[in-house]
Every structure is written in C-alpha cells, then in structure tokens.
Design a protein around this motif. Structure first.
Motif, PDB file in Angstrom:
ATOM      1  N   LYS A 141     -21.129  -4.651  -4.888  1.00  0.00           N
ATOM      2  CA  LYS A 141     -20.987  -5.270  -6.204  1.00  0.00           C
ATOM      3  C   LYS A 141     -21.308  -4.283  -7.320  1.00  0.00           C
ATOM      4  O   LYS A 141     -20.838  -4.436  -8.441  1.00  0.00           O
ATOM      5  CB  LYS A 141     -21.895  -6.496  -6.312  1.00  0.00           C
ATOM      6  CG  LYS A 141     -21.460  -7.653  -5.425  1.00  0.00           C
ATOM      7  CD  LYS A 141     -22.424  -8.820  -5.536  1.00  0.00           C
ATOM      8  CE  LYS A 141     -22.000  -9.967  -4.632  1.00  0.00           C
ATOM      9  NZ  LYS A 141     -22.941 -11.111  -4.689  1.00  0.00           N
ATOM     10  N   GLN A 170     -11.945  -4.754  -5.970  1.00  0.00           N
ATOM     11  CA  GLN A 170     -11.691  -5.341  -4.657  1.00  0.00           C
ATOM     12  C   GLN A 170     -12.155  -4.427  -3.526  1.00  0.00           C
ATOM     13  O   GLN A 170     -12.243  -3.207  -3.683  1.00  0.00           O
ATOM     14  CB  GLN A 170     -10.186  -5.615  -4.475  1.00  0.00           C
ATOM     15  CG  GLN A 170      -9.338  -4.342  -4.523  1.00  0.00           C
ATOM     16  CD  GLN A 170      -7.862  -4.579  -4.238  1.00  0.00           C
ATOM     17  OE1 GLN A 170      -7.457  -5.635  -3.767  1.00  0.00           O
ATOM     18  NE2 GLN A 170      -7.035  -3.576  -4.504  1.00  0.00           N
ATOM     19  N   GLN A 230     -15.389 -14.614   6.802  1.00  0.00           N
ATOM     20  CA  GLN A 230     -15.215 -15.548   5.692  1.00  0.00           C
ATOM     21  C   GLN A 230     -16.517 -16.274   5.351  1.00  0.00           C
ATOM     22  O   GLN A 230     -16.843 -16.457   4.172  1.00  0.00           O
ATOM     23  CB  GLN A 230     -14.095 -16.538   6.021  1.00  0.00           C
ATOM     24  CG  GLN A 230     -12.722 -15.882   6.052  1.00  0.00           C
ATOM     25  CD  GLN A 230     -11.622 -16.820   6.505  1.00  0.00           C
ATOM     26  OE1 GLN A 230     -11.831 -17.659   7.378  1.00  0.00           O
ATOM     27  NE2 GLN A 230     -10.434 -16.671   5.939  1.00  0.00           N
ATOM     28  N   SER A 290     -18.546 -15.644   1.798  1.00  0.00           N
ATOM     29  CA  SER A 290     -18.830 -16.796   0.936  1.00  0.00           C
ATOM     30  C   SER A 290     -20.323 -16.933   0.654  1.00  0.00           C
ATOM     31  O   SER A 290     -20.727 -17.216  -0.484  1.00  0.00           O
ATOM     32  CB  SER A 290     -18.300 -18.066   1.596  1.00  0.00           C
ATOM     33  OG  SER A 290     -18.620 -19.210   0.840  1.00  0.00           O
ATOM     34  N   TRP A 338     -18.771 -13.553  -2.416  1.00  0.00           N
ATOM     35  CA  TRP A 338     -17.459 -12.927  -2.377  1.00  0.00           C
ATOM     36  C   TRP A 338     -16.400 -13.946  -1.972  1.00  0.00           C
ATOM     37  O   TRP A 338     -16.649 -14.825  -1.154  1.00  0.00           O
ATOM     38  CB  TRP A 338     -17.425 -11.777  -1.383  1.00  0.00           C
ATOM     39  CG  TRP A 338     -18.263 -10.594  -1.764  1.00  0.00           C
ATOM     40  CD1 TRP A 338     -19.611 -10.447  -1.555  1.00  0.00           C
ATOM     41  CD2 TRP A 338     -17.829  -9.412  -2.408  1.00  0.00           C
ATOM     42  NE1 TRP A 338     -20.035  -9.236  -2.032  1.00  0.00           N
ATOM     43  CE2 TRP A 338     -18.964  -8.567  -2.558  1.00  0.00           C
ATOM     44  CE3 TRP A 338     -16.588  -8.954  -2.862  1.00  0.00           C
ATOM     45  CZ2 TRP A 338     -18.885  -7.298  -3.161  1.00  0.00           C
ATOM     46  CZ3 TRP A 338     -16.510  -7.702  -3.459  1.00  0.00           C
ATOM     47  CH2 TRP A 338     -17.647  -6.895  -3.599  1.00  0.00           C
ATOM     48  N   LYS A 339     -15.216 -13.785  -2.531  1.00  0.00           N
ATOM     49  CA  LYS A 339     -14.051 -14.535  -2.092  1.00  0.00           C
ATOM     50  C   LYS A 339     -13.301 -13.681  -1.088  1.00  0.00           C
ATOM     51  O   LYS A 339     -13.045 -12.502  -1.334  1.00  0.00           O
ATOM     52  CB  LYS A 339     -13.142 -14.865  -3.280  1.00  0.00           C
ATOM     53  CG  LYS A 339     -11.854 -15.575  -2.888  1.00  0.00           C
ATOM     54  CD  LYS A 339     -10.946 -15.764  -4.098  1.00  0.00           C
ATOM     55  CE  LYS A 339      -9.617 -16.399  -3.677  1.00  0.00           C
ATOM     56  NZ  LYS A 339      -8.690 -16.542  -4.838  1.00  0.00           N
ATOM     57  N   CYS A 340     -12.930 -14.256   0.040  1.00  0.00           N
ATOM     58  CA  CYS A 340     -12.247 -13.513   1.105  1.00  0.00           C
ATOM     59  C   CYS A 340     -10.852 -14.067   1.329  1.00  0.00           C
ATOM     60  O   CYS A 340     -10.675 -15.264   1.544  1.00  0.00           O
ATOM     61  CB  CYS A 340     -13.064 -13.578   2.399  1.00  0.00           C
ATOM     62  SG  CYS A 340     -12.254 -12.803   3.822  1.00  0.00           S
ATOM     63  N   GLU A 341      -9.859 -13.185   1.274  1.00  0.00           N
ATOM     64  CA  GLU A 341      -8.480 -13.550   1.587  1.00  0.00           C
ATOM     65  C   GLU A 341      -8.030 -12.746   2.803  1.00  0.00           C
ATOM     66  O   GLU A 341      -8.226 -11.528   2.845  1.00  0.00           O
ATOM     67  CB  GLU A 341      -7.546 -13.225   0.426  1.00  0.00           C
ATOM     68  CG  GLU A 341      -7.884 -13.881  -0.886  1.00  0.00           C
ATOM     69  CD  GLU A 341      -7.037 -13.323  -2.019  1.00  0.00           C
ATOM     70  OE1 GLU A 341      -5.869 -13.747  -2.143  1.00  0.00           O
ATOM     71  OE2 GLU A 341      -7.538 -12.443  -2.741  1.00  0.00           O
ATOM     72  N   THR A 392     -13.038 -10.093  -3.137  1.00  0.00           N
ATOM     73  CA  THR A 392     -13.291  -9.970  -4.570  1.00  0.00           C
ATOM     74  C   THR A 392     -14.539 -10.779  -4.900  1.00  0.00           C
ATOM     75  O   THR A 392     -14.864 -11.751  -4.195  1.00  0.00           O
ATOM     76  CB  THR A 392     -12.107 -10.472  -5.409  1.00  0.00           C
ATOM     77  OG1 THR A 392     -11.756 -11.796  -4.984  1.00  0.00           O
ATOM     78  CG2 THR A 392     -10.909  -9.557  -5.237  1.00  0.00           C
ATOM     79  N   SER A 430     -16.697 -13.514  -6.284  1.00  0.00           N
ATOM     80  CA  SER A 430     -16.351 -14.899  -6.641  1.00  0.00           C
ATOM     81  C   SER A 430     -17.155 -15.350  -7.867  1.00  0.00           C
ATOM     82  O   SER A 430     -18.107 -14.709  -8.271  1.00  0.00           O
ATOM     83  CB  SER A 430     -16.643 -15.823  -5.466  1.00  0.00           C
ATOM     84  OG  SER A 430     -17.994 -15.775  -5.083  1.00  0.00           O
TER      85      SER A 430
END
Length: 226
Positions: free
Chosen positions: A140, A148, A198, A202, A206-209, A224, A226
C-alpha cells in the motif's frame, strides 16, 4: 552461491546450458528449462501477455530474471524498472538492454509505482501466507493512488491428492536449485489458491479480481486498494 544466476549466465553467453535442477519439499527433483527465462514476446503464454497488456503508468517488474517481460514493456514505451535479488540476472538484463535494472529486493524498495508486476509465480517470493499478509500492508506504501498489483499464482492442492497435506497452509513450498553439481540454499515459495487469495485480500483492504485462468490451475490476479 547464486546457482540460478550461474545457469542464466551460461545460457546468455552460450545460447545453451546444462540442466538446472529444482529440488522441492513435496516430490522428486524436477528439471527447470533455462530457456523459458529468455522468451520473446511471441513465445510468452497468453496469461503473461494479458498481464503485460494490463500494465499502466510507472511499472516495477519484481523478480525480473533475465528481463524478458521488462524488455517487452520497455519496447511498448513504459517507464519500467526491473529488480531481482540475483546480481547475475541483473547484469544479464542490462546486457540485454533493460535501461533500469537493479539488484534489489521488493522488501527494500522505497519508490512508488502504478503497477507492481510479479510474473512466473513471482508473488511466491513472499514465502508464506503470513508474509504475504505483511507484504500486502507494505504494498500500500509502494503504489500510487489507483495503483495495482498484478501477479499469477497456482492452486497446488492437486499435489496432495495422494499425499497427506503438510501442516499449515499447503501452498507453502521449499525449493533448492542445483546446477552442474552445485546446490544453492533452500528457499521458501508461496502458491495461493484463489479462495485463499480472495479472502486474504479482502481481510487486508484489497479488492481482488481474477483476470485470467489457463485451465491448468494457474491464474492471473489483479489487486487494487479497496
């Protein structure tokens, strides 16, 4: 002894190398093809090409090896810095034309970037699930707003279909390189299954795709803040 760097250097100088062996903590020794670290963009698998296409802004290629991904990004006009803890690998990158190549660990990096890129299971250098959590906190501070993390990893639970799973998280593996009869030090490496990634992302802001799956338990993830 930088056994990995020695194998890369021999291949770079001669166009060929002896077998680079990879000892592990779960099965028999495996062969690691040295030439894969020198792939052209045309030889890269779809997952890696997808990751390269997703990069933006100022990019840090972490564990860059011989610099193949960095060269591709540099050719595309990116502001790309490539780092590796192997001084031999960094020397090769410079000779291959990578303009900014540094002998450095991600854990000693201070500059900020828009994209942190870890390919060829490079996120494994965090070694353990606990250290991956620590890294997520550090990361971060290493990315600009809207930055990202891009990395691929694998679900290696299939290794234990006929073997008892180890204590703790099953994705924590130990390895040791051997080249021309010389063994390097053992090191730890982390593989993350998607569910664990994931959940961990979370829980740590963090957002995980999941961007891409190759159908063979390997996937590309984008994180990215969150």
């Amino acid at each position: 002894m930088d056994v990995f760097g020695k194998a890369l250097t021999e291949f770079f100088k001669k166009g060929d190398a002896d077998i680079l062996w990879l000892h592990n903590s779960y099965a028999d020794v495996e062969e690691m093809p040295v030439e894969i670290f020198f792939r052209s963009e045309e030889e890269m698998p779809p997952l890696e090409l997808q990751a390269i296409n997703l990069c933006y802004g100022k990019v840090l290629d972490v564990g860059a090896g011989a610099g193949s991904h960095a060269l591709s990004l540099q050719k595309a006009g990116f502001d790309i810095t490539a780092i590796d803890i192997s001084a031999d690998a960094v020397d090769i990158m410079k000779h291959r034309g990578v303009k900014k190549a540094l002998t450095q660990s991600i854990f000693s990096t201070k500059d900020k970037y828009d994209t942190l890129l870890f390919l060829m299971n490079g996120i494994g250098l965090t070694e353990t699930l606990a250290c991956f959590v620590t890294f997520l906190s550090q990361a971060k501070e290493l990315i600009h707003p809207n930055g990202q993390l891009l990395f691929d990893s694998s679900d290696i639970s299939y290794l234990y279909e006929e073997l008892p799973k180890p204590e703790g998280y099953f994705g924590e593996i130990s390895y040791c390189y051997e080249y021309q009869g010389q063994k390097g030090d053992w090191f730890n490496w982390l593989y993350l299954d998607q569910e664990t990634l994931q959940l961990t992302a979370s829980q740590n802001g963090w957002k995980c795709e999941i961007i891409f799956e190759d159908g063979e338990d390997q996937y590309l993830a984008r994180l990215t803040i969150s």
